[in-house]
Design a protein around this motif. Sequence first.
Motif, PDB file in Angstrom:
ATOM      1  N   LEU A 175     -61.007  95.364  65.719  1.00  0.00           N
ATOM      2  CA  LEU A 175     -61.464  95.369  67.105  1.00  0.00           C
ATOM      3  C   LEU A 175     -62.648  94.434  67.252  1.00  0.00           C
ATOM      4  CD1 LEU A 175     -61.472  99.243  67.713  1.00  0.00           C
ATOM      5  CD2 LEU A 175     -59.545  97.639  67.931  1.00  0.00           C
ATOM      6  N   LEU A 176     -62.584  93.564  68.251  1.00  0.00           N
ATOM      7  CA  LEU A 176     -63.677  92.613  68.460  1.00  0.00           C
ATOM      8  C   LEU A 176     -63.912  92.429  69.950  1.00  0.00           C
ATOM      9  CD1 LEU A 176     -65.647  90.832  66.878  1.00  0.00           C
ATOM     10  CD2 LEU A 176     -64.021  88.945  67.118  1.00  0.00           C
ATOM     11  N   TYR A 207     -66.056  87.695  74.912  1.00  0.00           N
ATOM     12  CA  TYR A 207     -65.561  87.221  76.212  1.00  0.00           C
ATOM     13  C   TYR A 207     -64.476  86.170  75.996  1.00  0.00           C
ATOM     14  CZ  TYR A 207     -65.456  85.563  81.019  1.00  0.00           C
ATOM     15  OH  TYR A 207     -65.044  85.222  82.268  1.00  0.00           O
ATOM     16  N   ASP A 208     -64.850  85.047  75.407  1.00  0.00           N
ATOM     17  CA  ASP A 208     -63.870  84.025  75.013  1.00  0.00           C
ATOM     18  C   ASP A 208     -63.805  84.022  73.492  1.00  0.00           C
ATOM     19  OD1 ASP A 208     -63.101  83.050  77.548  1.00  0.00           O
ATOM     20  OD2 ASP A 208     -64.930  81.849  77.671  1.00  0.00           O
ATOM     21  N   LEU A 209     -62.678  84.428  72.961  1.00  0.00           N
ATOM     22  CA  LEU A 209     -62.531  84.591  71.522  1.00  0.00           C
ATOM     23  C   LEU A 209     -62.251  83.242  70.871  1.00  0.00           C
ATOM     24  CD1 LEU A 209     -62.464  86.958  69.457  1.00  0.00           C
ATOM     25  CD2 LEU A 209     -59.982  86.897  69.657  1.00  0.00           C
ATOM     26  N   THR A 210     -63.092  82.829  69.940  1.00  0.00           N
ATOM     27  CA  THR A 210     -62.991  81.528  69.297  1.00  0.00           C
ATOM     28  C   THR A 210     -62.469  81.652  67.868  1.00  0.00           C
ATOM     29  OG1 THR A 210     -65.216  81.562  68.342  1.00  0.00           O
ATOM     30  CG2 THR A 210     -65.006  80.800  70.633  1.00  0.00           C
ATOM     31  N   LEU A 254     -57.635  92.576  67.667  1.00  0.00           N
ATOM     32  CA  LEU A 254     -57.501  93.021  69.049  1.00  0.00           C
ATOM     33  C   LEU A 254     -58.769  92.680  69.815  1.00  0.00           C
ATOM     34  CD1 LEU A 254     -56.397  94.566  71.465  1.00  0.00           C
ATOM     35  CD2 LEU A 254     -56.921  96.704  70.262  1.00  0.00           C
ATOM     36  N   LYS A 255     -58.636  91.808  70.797  1.00  0.00           N
ATOM     37  CA  LYS A 255     -59.754  91.453  71.680  1.00  0.00           C
ATOM     38  C   LYS A 255     -59.941  92.595  72.669  1.00  0.00           C
ATOM     39  CE  LYS A 255     -61.201  87.902  75.041  1.00  0.00           C
ATOM     40  NZ  LYS A 255     -61.399  88.830  76.172  1.00  0.00           N
ATOM     41  N   THR A 256     -61.024  93.343  72.529  1.00  0.00           N
ATOM     42  CA  THR A 256     -61.208  94.548  73.325  1.00  0.00           C
ATOM     43  C   THR A 256     -61.856  94.288  74.683  1.00  0.00           C
ATOM     44  OG1 THR A 256     -63.309  94.992  72.199  1.00  0.00           O
ATOM     45  CG2 THR A 256     -61.333  96.021  71.282  1.00  0.00           C
ATOM     46  N   GLY A 300     -54.650  90.663  73.066  1.00  0.00           N
ATOM     47  CA  GLY A 300     -55.319  91.642  73.895  1.00  0.00           C
ATOM     48  C   GLY A 300     -54.565  92.950  73.750  1.00  0.00           C
ATOM     49  N   ILE A 301     -54.995  93.980  74.461  1.00  0.00           N
ATOM     50  CA  ILE A 301     -54.390  95.292  74.285  1.00  0.00           C
ATOM     51  C   ILE A 301     -52.929  95.289  74.715  1.00  0.00           C
ATOM     52  CG2 ILE A 301     -55.257  96.118  76.517  1.00  0.00           C
ATOM     53  CD1 ILE A 301     -54.668  98.166  73.261  1.00  0.00           C
ATOM     54  N   ARG A 302     -52.579  94.633  75.810  1.00  0.00           N
ATOM     55  CA  ARG A 302     -51.202  94.663  76.289  1.00  0.00           C
ATOM     56  C   ARG A 302     -50.252  94.033  75.278  1.00  0.00           C
ATOM     57  NH1 ARG A 302     -49.913  92.498  82.229  1.00  0.00           N
ATOM     58  NH2 ARG A 302     -51.243  94.321  82.645  1.00  0.00           N
ATOM     59  N   ASP A 303     -50.634  92.877  74.740  1.00  0.00           N
ATOM     60  CA  ASP A 303     -49.760  92.212  73.765  1.00  0.00           C
ATOM     61  C   ASP A 303     -49.725  92.965  72.440  1.00  0.00           C
ATOM     62  OD1 ASP A 303     -49.016  90.236  75.525  1.00  0.00           O
ATOM     63  OD2 ASP A 303     -50.573  88.838  74.895  1.00  0.00           O
ATOM     64  N   THR A 304     -50.824  93.645  72.103  1.00  0.00           N
ATOM     65  CA  THR A 304     -50.817  94.471  70.892  1.00  0.00           C
ATOM     66  C   THR A 304     -49.802  95.596  71.021  1.00  0.00           C
ATOM     67  OG1 THR A 304     -53.158  93.997  70.461  1.00  0.00           O
ATOM     68  CG2 THR A 304     -52.213  95.929  69.382  1.00  0.00           C
ATOM     69  N   LEU A 305     -49.784  96.236  72.183  1.00  0.00           N
ATOM     70  CA  LEU A 305     -48.828  97.319  72.403  1.00  0.00           C
ATOM     71  C   LEU A 305     -47.396  96.784  72.400  1.00  0.00           C
ATOM     72  CD1 LEU A 305     -50.730  99.349  75.145  1.00  0.00           C
ATOM     73  CD2 LEU A 305     -50.647  99.781  72.685  1.00  0.00           C
TER      74      LEU A 305
END
Length: 211
Positions: free
Chosen positions: A148-149, A152-155, A173-175, A198-203
Motif C-alpha cells: 500500500l502506498l 498523489y502521482d505515483l512515480t 496498490l496506490k491508495t 488503483g483499488i478498482r484495477d486491483t479488485l
Amino acid sequence: MPDDFIQSLLLEHTQVESLDWPSDNVVWITRKGHPPFQAAILKLHLVSAEHVEPFLNGPVSVVANFPKVGKWTGPAIDKCEANGKAWGQWKILLRAINSESPETTENPEIAFSRRALRQHSRVQGVSFEFDHLLLVHHENGKALRVALLYEYDLTGDDVRCARDNLGEFDVLLKTNPNGSILSEAHEVAEALGAKVFGIRDTLGYLTRGDF
C-alpha cells in the motif's frame, strides 16, 4: 520522565485537557469532550510482537509508534487487534483523541484497502506482513503480496522506494484516489516483476485470478 517533545505535541491538541504519565511511555489523556483514555507510545523503527505485549492486558486503548518512518510487523498488529487495542503511527493517536471509542481507531488508508480486499468474492483471507504490506489469499490457492502506498502521482522512484522499504511485492496498490499512476511507475514495476494498480484495477485483477 516522559519525552518533553511528545508531551508538548499532545498538549497542543485542541481536545487535550491534561496528561498524566504512569510511566515513561504510557500516558493518561484527559479530554475536553470525551472520557479519558490511556495510550502507550513507542519510539521504534520496527514494532514487533514483543514490544506490544506489555500493554495487552492493561487499560491501554491505543499503542502508537512515534517515528513517521516506523513500521509494524504482522504479529504485532495481530496481537493488538486480538486484544482490542488500536495500533499505528503517531497520527493514530491524534485521531483517537477525537474518537468516542479510541480503541477502535483505524488508519483509514489501510482500513479501506484491507476491507475492500477482504470482501472480494474470490479472496479467502487477508493478513498483514507489515502495516503497509498485505498478504491476500486467493481462492486459486495463491497468495498475493499487496503493498500500500499513498502518493498523489505515483512515480518510478516511488515504486523502487516501496521495494526498499517493504521488500518484494506482487501488486503495488496506490491508495490515494486522486492523482495518477505515471507510465514510469508501470515500467519499474514490470522490471521488478510486479503490477501497479488503483483499488478498482486491483479488485479486477483479483476477479480474473490469472496470476
